[in-house]
Write an enzyme that holds these catalytic residues in place. Structure first.
Site, PDB file in Angstrom:
ATOM      1  N   SER A  19      51.426  61.536  67.126  1.00  0.00           N
ATOM      2  CA  SER A  19      52.680  61.727  66.165  1.00  0.00           C
ATOM      3  C   SER A  19      54.062  60.970  66.098  1.00  0.00           C
ATOM      4  O   SER A  19      54.980  62.020  67.558  1.00  0.00           O
ATOM      5  CB  SER A  19      53.009  62.438  64.825  1.00  0.00           C
ATOM      6  N   HIS A  23      51.220  57.253  65.229  1.00  0.00           N
ATOM      7  CA  HIS A  23      51.567  57.874  63.005  1.00  0.00           C
ATOM      8  C   HIS A  23      52.725  57.947  62.996  1.00  0.00           C
ATOM      9  O   HIS A  23      53.623  58.495  63.483  1.00  0.00           O
ATOM     10  CB  HIS A  23      50.620  59.566  63.060  1.00  0.00           C
ATOM     11  N   ASP A  67      55.977  59.702  60.654  1.00  0.00           N
ATOM     12  CA  ASP A  67      56.189  60.851  59.396  1.00  0.00           C
ATOM     13  C   ASP A  67      57.243  60.700  58.042  1.00  0.00           C
ATOM     14  O   ASP A  67      58.425  60.520  58.921  1.00  0.00           O
ATOM     15  CB  ASP A  67      56.437  62.411  59.792  1.00  0.00           C
ATOM     16  N   MET A  89      59.373  61.317  55.716  1.00  0.00           N
ATOM     17  CA  MET A  89      59.827  62.933  54.662  1.00  0.00           C
ATOM     18  C   MET A  89      61.477  62.365  54.041  1.00  0.00           C
ATOM     19  O   MET A  89      62.403  61.737  54.943  1.00  0.00           O
ATOM     20  CB  MET A  89      60.127  64.081  55.934  1.00  0.00           C
ATOM     21  N   HIS A 134      52.479  58.738  57.174  1.00  0.00           N
ATOM     22  CA  HIS A 134      52.062  59.596  56.267  1.00  0.00           C
ATOM     23  C   HIS A 134      53.391  59.757  55.558  1.00  0.00           C
ATOM     24  O   HIS A 134      54.243  59.865  56.075  1.00  0.00           O
ATOM     25  CB  HIS A 134      51.964  60.358  57.418  1.00  0.00           C
ATOM     26  N   MET A 141      55.793  61.927  52.786  1.00  0.00           N
ATOM     27  CA  MET A 141      55.636  62.661  52.578  1.00  0.00           C
ATOM     28  C   MET A 141      57.318  62.648  51.688  1.00  0.00           C
ATOM     29  O   MET A 141      58.299  63.270  51.808  1.00  0.00           O
ATOM     30  CB  MET A 141      55.732  64.123  53.903  1.00  0.00           C
ATOM     31  N   MET A 179      45.704  67.745  55.674  1.00  0.00           N
ATOM     32  CA  MET A 179      46.791  68.323  56.335  1.00  0.00           C
ATOM     33  C   MET A 179      46.385  69.785  56.288  1.00  0.00           C
ATOM     34  O   MET A 179      45.868  70.910  55.673  1.00  0.00           O
ATOM     35  CB  MET A 179      48.043  69.025  55.496  1.00  0.00           C
ATOM     36  N   PHE A 205      56.894  69.925  59.157  1.00  0.00           N
ATOM     37  CA  PHE A 205      57.503  70.010  60.786  1.00  0.00           C
ATOM     38  C   PHE A 205      56.690  69.538  61.365  1.00  0.00           C
ATOM     39  O   PHE A 205      55.365  70.060  61.259  1.00  0.00           O
ATOM     40  CB  PHE A 205      58.084  71.515  60.685  1.00  0.00           C
ATOM     41  N   GLY A 206      56.441  69.524  62.764  1.00  0.00           N
ATOM     42  CA  GLY A 206      56.071  69.002  63.826  1.00  0.00           C
ATOM     43  C   GLY A 206      56.017  70.792  63.994  1.00  0.00           C
ATOM     44  O   GLY A 206      56.663  71.860  64.110  1.00  0.00           O
ATOM     45  N   ASP A 232      45.973  66.288  60.808  1.00  0.00           N
ATOM     46  CA  ASP A 232      46.587  66.330  60.852  1.00  0.00           C
ATOM     47  C   ASP A 232      47.828  68.203  60.971  1.00  0.00           C
ATOM     48  O   ASP A 232      47.998  68.444  59.757  1.00  0.00           O
ATOM     49  CB  ASP A 232      47.968  65.491  59.857  1.00  0.00           C
ATOM     50  N   GLY A 233      47.982  68.240  61.993  1.00  0.00           N
ATOM     51  CA  GLY A 233      49.033  69.265  61.698  1.00  0.00           C
ATOM     52  C   GLY A 233      48.207  70.650  62.658  1.00  0.00           C
ATOM     53  O   GLY A 233      47.198  71.096  62.266  1.00  0.00           O
ATOM     54  N   GLY A 234      48.898  70.243  64.048  1.00  0.00           N
ATOM     55  CA  GLY A 234      48.324  71.896  65.520  1.00  0.00           C
ATOM     56  C   GLY A 234      47.315  71.439  65.423  1.00  0.00           C
ATOM     57  O   GLY A 234      46.327  71.941  66.269  1.00  0.00           O
TER      58      GLY A 234
HETATM   59  C1  DX5 Z   1      53.716  67.549  59.910  1.00  0.00           C
HETATM   60  C2  DX5 Z   1      53.279  65.732  59.885  1.00  0.00           C
HETATM   61  C3  DX5 Z   1      52.896  65.779  61.230  1.00  0.00           C
HETATM   62  C4  DX5 Z   1      53.722  66.659  62.744  1.00  0.00           C
HETATM   63  C5  DX5 Z   1      52.640  66.453  63.264  1.00  0.00           C
HETATM   64  O1  DX5 Z   1      53.861  67.448  58.387  1.00  0.00           O
HETATM   65  O2  DX5 Z   1      53.022  65.418  58.945  1.00  0.00           O
HETATM   66  O3  DX5 Z   1      52.546  64.280  61.200  1.00  0.00           O
HETATM   67  O4  DX5 Z   1      54.569  65.274  63.312  1.00  0.00           O
HETATM   68  O5  DX5 Z   1      53.049  68.088  64.501  1.00  0.00           O
HETATM   69  P1  DX5 Z   1      52.010  68.756  65.543  1.00  0.00           P
HETATM   70  O6  DX5 Z   1      51.114  67.756  65.577  1.00  0.00           O
HETATM   71  O7  DX5 Z   1      53.162  68.675  66.423  1.00  0.00           O
HETATM   72  O8  DX5 Z   1      51.344  69.438  64.557  1.00  0.00           O
HETATM   73 ZN    ZN Z   2      51.836  63.217  59.385  1.00  0.00          ZN
END
Ligand code: DX5
Ligand code: ZN
Length: 238
Positions: free
Chosen positions: A24, A49, A51, A53, A82, A84, A153, A159-160, A191-193
């Site tokens: 991402s 990827h 994002d 938002m 993606h 959002m 998710m 947020f990353g 996706d996420g963490g």
């Molecule tokens: C969060 C995004 C993710 C984000 C993931 O809302 O959809 O794609 O970039 O970041 P990490 O891998 O750091 O959790």
């Molecule tokens: Zn994402």
């Protein structure tokens, strides 16, 4: 099934023991996005990827169609977009016009999601449906035959760099079982963490496409970061 590089689309491609990795760019240096894409691709990224938002559906404002269009000029792997955003049904063509190869639409945001997924397909891209952590997995049952991918998710989006929600492992297993019952085989994306440790956990229960932001672009050696996530995930395939 087709390899993603052949089709330019994100399709269920993990048929040969490979797990697809989608770095991402949210965690990349926004002053050097083209370089980030090139380094990730050289490191083996299957998708990029992106994002989107809108500051309404999620409490952050990031990338929009002009940046997707710019990324499309430099990327050689498919752009996995993606979105959002509130009310994606009325603006879906913006992302398709910008060059998205797949578009993941949140079920929570889309009152006309069936129509929107069909529109993505009609325009030659891959439709995907996304579930927030609080949305029951069963909500996507009627869409499983229509989508190429279901995105689970594993953080609340926005947020990353957030921590993986452990409950996601059970939700992915539930989705994999639901797909089997329904006779559908969409790619299961998470996706996420995601890092090497969580990659193994989610792959073991059926995920085959892993998004990673901080665990890739937050690392000093991006190629090694991608390789580490991939090898941890593929080891969990058994
Ligand atoms: C969060 C995004 C993710 C984000 C993931 O809302 O959809 O794609 O970039 O970041 P990490 O891998 O750091 O959790
Ligand atoms: Zn994402």
């Amino acid at each position: 099934m087709n390899a993603p590089a052949d089709t330019g689309r994100c399709t269920a491609a993990a048929d040969n023991g490979r797990v697809l990795i989608a770095p991402s760019v949210l965690s990349a240096d926004f002053t050097r996005l083209a370089e980030a894409v090139a380094v990730a691709e050289a490191g083996g990224a299957d998708y990029i990827h992106v994002d989107v938002m809108d500051g309404h559906f999620v409490p952050n404002l990031t990338i929009g169609p002009p940046v997707i269009k710019a990324l499309k000029r430099v990327a050689t792997v498919p752009l996995d977009v993606h979105i959002m955003i509130d009310n994606p049904d009325s603006t879906i063509d913006w992302y398709l016009d910008a060059g998205a190869d797949s578009v993941s639409v949140h079920i929570e945001a889309s009152p006309q999601i069936g129509r929107t997924l069909r529109r993505i397909r009609e325009r030659g891209a891959s439709p995907a449906v996304t579930l927030n952590p609080g949305t029951p997995v069963s909500a996507v049952r009627t869409m499983l035959a229509e989508v190429d991918m279901v995105l689970v998710m594993s953080v609340n989006p926005g947020f990353g760099g957030q921590s993986f929600i452990e409950d996601s492992v059970g939700r992915i297993a539930e989705l994999a079982a639901l797909c089997a019952t329904e006779g559908a085989s969409p790619l299961i994306q998470v996706d996420g963490g995601i890092n090497s440790e969580t990659a193994a956990k989610v792959t073991a229960v059926g995920a085959r496409c892993l998004v990673a932001g901080n665990a890739v672009f937050g690392q000093p050696d991006i190629a090694k970061a991608i390789a580490d996530i991939r090898s941890a995930a593929e080891a969990a395939l058994g």
